[in-house]
Design a protein around this motif. Structure first.
Motif, mmCIF file in Angstrom:
data_model
loop_
_atom_site.group_PDB
_atom_site.id
_atom_site.type_symbol
_atom_site.label_atom_id
_atom_site.label_comp_id
_atom_site.label_asym_id
_atom_site.label_seq_id
_atom_site.Cartn_x
_atom_site.Cartn_y
_atom_site.Cartn_z
ATOM 1 N N TYR A 118 0.891 -0.799 -0.443
ATOM 2 C CA TYR A 118 -0.204 0.377 0.115
ATOM 3 C C TYR A 118 0.821 0.932 -0.225
ATOM 4 C CZ TYR A 118 -3.468 3.715 1.349
ATOM 5 O OH TYR A 118 -4.227 4.334 2.046
ATOM 6 N N ILE A 133 1.018 3.646 -3.151
ATOM 7 C CA ILE A 133 1.145 5.401 -2.905
ATOM 8 C C ILE A 133 2.091 6.416 -3.072
ATOM 9 C CG2 ILE A 133 0.815 7.397 -1.061
ATOM 10 C CD1 ILE A 133 -0.677 5.371 0.510
ATOM 11 N N ASN A 170 2.585 6.013 -7.443
ATOM 12 C CA ASN A 170 2.233 6.612 -8.149
ATOM 13 C C ASN A 170 2.659 8.959 -8.318
ATOM 14 O OD1 ASN A 170 -0.498 8.454 -8.718
ATOM 15 N ND2 ASN A 170 -1.697 6.444 -8.099
ATOM 16 N N LYS A 180 -1.633 6.816 6.555
ATOM 17 C CA LYS A 180 -3.011 8.164 5.571
ATOM 18 C C LYS A 180 -3.013 9.704 6.446
ATOM 19 C CE LYS A 180 -7.139 7.352 3.951
ATOM 20 N NZ LYS A 180 -8.891 6.422 3.467
ATOM 21 N N ILE A 225 -4.004 9.717 -1.943
ATOM 22 C CA ILE A 225 -3.349 8.884 -0.660
ATOM 23 C C ILE A 225 -5.303 8.359 -1.374
ATOM 24 C CG2 ILE A 225 -4.520 8.593 1.249
ATOM 25 C CD1 ILE A 225 -2.002 10.777 1.251
ATOM 26 N N ILE A 283 -6.070 5.871 -4.470
ATOM 27 C CA ILE A 283 -5.124 3.883 -4.028
ATOM 28 C C ILE A 283 -6.177 3.380 -2.865
ATOM 29 C CG2 ILE A 283 -3.118 3.500 -3.038
ATOM 30 C CD1 ILE A 283 -3.175 5.024 -5.748
#
Length: 330
Positions: free
Chosen positions: A243, A247, A250, A291, A323, A326
Motif C-alpha cells: 500500500y 502511494i 503513484n 494515510k 491517497i 489508492i
C-alpha cells in the motif's frame, strides 16, 4: 500442533507500549501549559522523535513554530542548540572550526552548535546554499567529517527547522536533496478564534514567568533511544508495505507532478506510521496510520508541473488526491 495466530486485530499486544504512551501524554500535557491548539504539529513532532527523523516546520511568523520546538526540547533532558540562519552564516559557524593552540603548537577542533541532541534551526531558508549543504552529512548520517576526521553525533540527534512561506526577499529555496532529508514538512496554520482567546488568557495569567520555566522534563536520552528501538518492533504486514509502495509509486506516474518521491519517502512513511501506531497503543500499523502520515511525508518531496503550479494547485492537494485514489488493503 500448536495453532499460531498472525492476525494483528486479535489484540494481544506483543510490544509493551504503556510507558511510551504515558510519556507521550505527559509531553502533550506539559506543552499544553503554554501552547494552545496546534495538536497536529505537536503530534507530528513527537512522531518524528520516535521515528528518529528530522522535521521542517513551515508557517507565517507568530504561530508558535519556534517556541513549540523549543518547549518540546525542554521536555527532554538532552543537549539543545538553536541557530538563527542568516545570509552571512558560514558552514564553520554551524559545524565548528580548527583553532591553532599556541601552547601545544597543534590545531584543535572547536565544536560548533550542531554538536547537540536537538538542533533548532530558525529560518533555515535564509542561509545560502553552501551553509545549507553543511547540514547534508549530519542530517543523513548523523556524522560530520572535518579535516578528514569523522565526528559521530551522540544519539538522539534530531533537527527541527522552521521557515516562513511568504517572505521571498533574502531567502534561498531548499534544494530537493535537502528537503528529502526531512521526515516531515509540517504546515502550521492560524489558530481559531476560540484558541486565540485561550492564548491571550494563558499569556495574561502567566504574568512575567517565561514559557520555558513552566515546562518539566519528561524523558532522558536513554529513554528516547529505548522508545525509538521499540518503534522498530511495531508490526507492519506485507499488504500495507505494498500500500505504501503504491502511494509513492503513484507520485512518479502522476500527470500533476514533475518530480515524484524517492524510496526514502517510502521508508519514512513506514517508520512514521509505526510511531503513530505506538502512540495510539497498537503494536501493529493500520491503513489509517499510513494515510495520516503520508501527506506530511510526501508534500515536500514532490514537485508540481509548471501548469499545475500556475493554476495555484498545491502539492498537499495532489498528495491528498493520490491517497484517496489508492485502494485501501482489506
Amino acid at each position: 500442533m500448536e495453532e499460531h495466530n498472525d492476525n494483528p486485530l486479535d489484540f494481544n499486544s506483543r510490544v509493551d507500549l504503556q510507558q511510551l504512551q504515558q510519556a507521550v501524554q505527559q509531553i502533550k500535557d506539559e506543552l499544553a501549559k503554554v501552547i494552545i491548539g496546534q495538536h497536529d504539529m505537536i503530534e507530528l513532532l513527537i512522531i518524528s522523535i520516535l521515528a528518529n527523523g528530522h522535521s521542517l516546520i513551515e508557517g507565517v511568523p507568530g504561530v508558535a513554530k519556534t517556541v513549540t520546538a523549543k518547549l518540546l526540547a525542554k521536555t527532554m533532558s538532552v543537549d539543545f542548540s538553536r541557530i538563527q540562519f542568516t545570509p552571512d552564516l558560514m558552514p564553520s559557524d554551524i559545524l565548528g572550526t580548527s583553532i591553532f593552540n599556541v601552547k601545544t603548537s597543534e590545531f584543535e577542533f572547536k565544536k560548533g552548535p550542531v554538536f547537540s541532541n536537538i538542533l533548532l534551526i530558525d529560518e533555515i531558508n535564509r542561509a545560502p546554499a553552501k551553509t545549507q549543504a553543511a547540514l547534508f552529512e549530519v542530517m543523513a548520517e548523523r556524522q560530520i567529517t572535518i579535516d578528514g576526521v569523522q565526528n559521530t553525533m551522540e544519539a538522539p540527534f534530531l533537527v527541527f527547522a522552521t521557515q516562513n512561506p511568504i517572505e521571498q526577499e533574502g531567502t534561498y529555496a531548499l534544494p530537493e536533496a535537502q528537503l528529502d532529508r526531512f521526515l516531515f514538512k509540517i504546515n502550521v496554520g492560524y489558530p481559531s478564534t476560540e484558541e486565540e482567546v485561550k492564548i491571550l488568557e494563558v499569556h495574561h495569567n502567566r504574568k512575567n514567568i517565561q514559557a520555558t520555566e513552566v515546562i518539566e522534563p519528561i524523558l532522558n536520552a536513554q529513554q528516547i533511544k529505548e522508545y525509538q528501538e521499540t518503534i522498530t518492533n511495531i508490526i507492519i504486514e506485507n499488504n500495507l508495505l505494498k500500500y505504501i509502495a503504491s502511494i509513492v509509486n503513484n507520485t512518479r506516474n502522476n500527470g500533476n507532478l514533475y518530480l515524484g518521491a524517492s524510496p526514502r519517502a517510502s521508508i519514512a512513511i513506514m517508520n512514521a506510521s509505526k510511531a503513530l501506531a505506538a502512540i495510539r497503543g497498537r503494536d501493529f500499523v493500520t491503513p489509517d496510520d499510513i494515510k495520516k502520515v503520508a501527506a506530511p511525508v510526501l508534500s515536500h518531496r514532490v514537485i508540481l508541473t509548471p501548469e499545475r503550479e500556475m493554476e495555484g494547485i498545491t502539492t498537499e492537494k495532489v498528495v491528498s488526491q493520490i491517497i484517496e485514489t489508492i485502494e485501501i488493503p482489506r
